[in-house]
Design a protein around this motif. Structure first.
Motif, PDB file in Angstrom:
ATOM      1  N   VAL A 126       3.229 -17.394   1.850  1.00 33.15           N
ATOM      2  CA  VAL A 126       2.537 -16.472   3.481  1.00 33.15           C
ATOM      3  C   VAL A 126       0.990 -15.672   3.596  1.00 33.15           C
ATOM      4  N   GLN A 127       1.127 -15.476   1.802  1.00 30.98           N
ATOM      5  CA  GLN A 127      -0.043 -14.607   2.113  1.00 30.98           C
ATOM      6  C   GLN A 127      -1.121 -15.539   1.452  1.00 30.98           C
ATOM      7  N   GLY A 128      -1.026 -16.571   0.388  1.00 32.40           N
ATOM      8  CA  GLY A 128      -1.505 -17.418  -0.040  1.00 32.40           C
ATOM      9  C   GLY A 128      -2.570 -18.044   1.442  1.00 32.40           C
ATOM     10  N   VAL A 159      -0.877  -7.866  -8.934  1.00 31.34           N
ATOM     11  CA  VAL A 159      -0.022  -7.758  -9.794  1.00 31.34           C
ATOM     12  C   VAL A 159       1.576  -8.109  -9.284  1.00 31.34           C
ATOM     13  N   GLY A 160       1.787  -8.485  -8.129  1.00 35.38           N
ATOM     14  CA  GLY A 160       3.514  -8.318  -8.140  1.00 35.38           C
ATOM     15  C   GLY A 160       4.229  -9.057  -8.660  1.00 35.38           C
ATOM     16  N   ASN A 161       5.454  -9.337  -9.425  1.00 33.97           N
ATOM     17  CA  ASN A 161       6.227  -9.970  -9.917  1.00 33.97           C
ATOM     18  C   ASN A 161       6.942 -10.765  -9.779  1.00 33.97           C
ATOM     19  N   GLY A 205      -3.665 -13.600 -12.192  1.00 39.88           N
ATOM     20  CA  GLY A 205      -2.495 -12.620 -12.556  1.00 39.88           C
ATOM     21  C   GLY A 205      -2.880 -11.656 -13.604  1.00 39.88           C
ATOM     22  N   MET A 206      -1.649 -10.885 -13.493  1.00 41.99           N
ATOM     23  CA  MET A 206      -2.911  -9.687 -14.347  1.00 41.99           C
ATOM     24  C   MET A 206      -2.166  -9.527 -15.797  1.00 41.99           C
ATOM     25  N   LEU A 207      -2.717  -9.179 -16.714  1.00 40.13           N
ATOM     26  CA  LEU A 207      -2.219  -9.546 -18.032  1.00 40.13           C
ATOM     27  C   LEU A 207      -2.852  -8.161 -18.602  1.00 40.13           C
ATOM     28  N   VAL A 220      -0.604  -6.592  -4.562  1.00 37.47           N
ATOM     29  CA  VAL A 220       0.528  -5.990  -5.446  1.00 37.47           C
ATOM     30  C   VAL A 220       2.431  -5.407  -4.412  1.00 37.47           C
ATOM     31  N   GLY A 221       2.204  -5.513  -2.707  1.00 40.79           N
ATOM     32  CA  GLY A 221       3.648  -5.695  -2.649  1.00 40.79           C
ATOM     33  C   GLY A 221       4.648  -6.349  -3.271  1.00 40.79           C
ATOM     34  N   ALA A 222       5.603  -6.293  -3.591  1.00 44.00           N
ATOM     35  CA  ALA A 222       6.931  -6.960  -3.981  1.00 44.00           C
ATOM     36  C   ALA A 222       7.800  -6.584  -4.479  1.00 44.00           C
ATOM     37  N   ALA A 231       1.348  -0.939  -0.297  1.00 54.16           N
ATOM     38  CA  ALA A 231      -0.055  -0.138   0.664  1.00 54.16           C
ATOM     39  C   ALA A 231       1.021   0.979   0.205  1.00 54.16           C
ATOM     40  N   ALA A 232       2.301   1.123   0.483  1.00 51.75           N
ATOM     41  CA  ALA A 232       2.657   2.724   0.240  1.00 51.75           C
ATOM     42  C   ALA A 232       3.314   2.243  -0.908  1.00 51.75           C
ATOM     43  N   GLY A 233       3.681   1.947  -1.548  1.00 53.29           N
ATOM     44  CA  GLY A 233       4.283   2.028  -2.695  1.00 53.29           C
ATOM     45  C   GLY A 233       3.916   2.596  -4.278  1.00 53.29           C
ATOM     46  N   GLN A 234       4.326   2.635  -4.974  1.00 54.12           N
ATOM     47  CA  GLN A 234       4.447   3.645  -6.524  1.00 54.12           C
ATOM     48  C   GLN A 234       3.036   3.176  -7.029  1.00 54.12           C
ATOM     49  N   ILE A 235       3.198   1.269  -7.387  1.00 50.44           N
ATOM     50  CA  ILE A 235       1.323   1.401  -7.993  1.00 50.44           C
ATOM     51  C   ILE A 235       0.319   1.461  -6.640  1.00 50.44           C
ATOM     52  N   GLY A 236       0.464   1.347  -5.502  1.00 49.83           N
ATOM     53  CA  GLY A 236      -0.491   1.764  -4.469  1.00 49.83           C
ATOM     54  C   GLY A 236      -0.725   3.356  -4.217  1.00 49.83           C
TER      55      GLY A 236
END
Ligand code: NAD
Ligand code: LMR
Length: 329
Positions: free
Chosen positions: A112-114, A130-132, A158-160, A88-90, A13-18
């Motif tokens: 962990v998130q799964g 979204v995170g690659n 996954g985001m295409l 998104v976080g990665a 959430a603190a990142g660019q995409i966030g």
């Protein structure tokens, strides 16, 4: 009477995409202008101060649809009862890196998130990674969540959509047609330079885009490399990976999934059901039509020799990525 709020978990959430994403979700662009939302924001402990800053700005927008916010560094809290989860976080790649270079570094995040999603999210949660490398990260999250038997594995995607939007824009420029006139585009496979953007079925106001382009060399030598390497071109130009366009694609993906694509094709990376010879479970970009909160894969499209070759290359990369993370699962 106003609708019950939807709980939307957003990681990184603190990142660019966030920063490009959260304000648009809170304004109703993702789930509808009549749909209140509660934002459940996850980031690392060292990013919590920055998350608080973003929350202060969200407050200062006085969004009528923002019914609540939670900031946490605990995935179990962030995903609790989440109905939509945007992972998104990665770490993003830097200049000269390929997305698969991120694999081992980012993969652990998704186990962990799964697990947190598998135990605590709403059983019908819609997950977009979204995170690659996003296809394989979605696969890891799905496989880990599956062990708890609560959430629907079909809902890990996954985001295409960024590749899809990039391809639309290139085709509009080439044909001189409006982006909005273009339908039935597909991007097959992995969100990586191997993805195969396929405009053989694409129409513009009823005209075949393949006939309008009428240039196979352009397809092979210009279009496919331009779309496939667009992420790297942006990193090269900005010194940072794409953010606003990625957030936009995430909004498009979830909006269409939840609110419907009105019969149009949208590209989603979804766990394969075995169609088109893609092994079951591999998260692969395919054409989908969405309705009533469900996606359906568009079936039985003809696959010619060139397309099969491209689809196999991108599949092989995904199989290799899966092999690379098998010890984590
Ligand atoms: P960024 O570095 O600006 O932000 C990432 C955020 O994630 C940071 O705030 C970081 O603290 C946080 N984070 C890291 N590990 C975390 C964890 N375990 N839990 C929660 N938060 C965590 O990066 P960005 O530019 O926002 O990009 C995020 C990801 O999206 C990258 O992996 C990037 O490659 C990817 N991306 C994907 C697409 C796509 O089309 N699929 C497009 C653009 C970017
Ligand atoms: C993109 O396509 O812009 C993102 O996946 C970022 C990257 O690493 O290319």
């Amino acid at each position: 009477m106003s609708k019950a709020p939807v709980r939307v978990a957003v990681t990184g959430a603190a990142g660019q995409i966030g920063y490009s994403l959260l304000f648009r979700i809170a304004s109703g662009e993702m789930l509808g202008k009549d749909q209140p939302v509660i934002l459940q924001l996850l980031d690392l402990p060292q990013a919590q101060k920055a998350v608080k800053g973003v929350m202060m700005e969200l407050e200062d927008c006085a969004f009528p649809l923002l019914a609540g916010m939670v900031a946490t560094d605990d995935p179990n809290v962030a995903f609790k009862d989440a109905q939509v989860a945007l992972l998104v976080g990665a770490r993003p790649r830097g200049p000269g890196m390929e997305r698969k270079d991120l694999l081992t570094e980012n993969a652990k995040i998704f186990t962990v998130q799964g697990a947190a999603i598998g135990q605590y999210a709403d059983p019908n949660v819609k997950v977009l990674v979204v995170g690659n490398p996003c296809n394989t990260n979605a696969y890891i999250a799905m496989k880990t969540a599956e062990k708890f038997g609560r959430v629907n594995p079909k809902n890990f995607t996954g985001m295409l959509r960024l590749d899809h939007n990039r391809a639309l824009s290139q085709l509009a420029a080439k044909t001189g047609r409006e982006v909005s006139s273009l339908t039935k585009l597909v991007v097959w496979g992995n969100h990586s330079p191997t993805m195969y953007a396929d405009y053989r079925f694409c129409l513009s106001n009823g005209d075949s885009v393949k006939s309008l382009v009428n240039d196979d060399a352009w397809n092979r030598d210009v279009f496919l490399p331009t779309v496939g390497k667009r992420g790297a071109a942006i990193i090269e130009a900005r010194g940072l990976s794409s953010a606003a366009s990625a957030a936009n694609a995430a909004i498009d993906h979830i909006r269409d999934w939840v609110l419907g694509s009105n019969g149009e094709w949208v590209t989603m990376g979804v766990p394969s059901d075995g169609s088109y010879g893609i092994p079951e479970g591999i998260i692969y970009g395919v054409p989908c039509v969405t309705e009533n909160g469900e996606y359906k894969v568009v079936k039985d499209l003809e696959i010619d020799e060139f397309s099969r070759e491209r689809m196999t290359v991108t599949l092989n990369e995904l199989l290799e990525e899966r092999e690379g993370v098998k010890d984590l699962l």
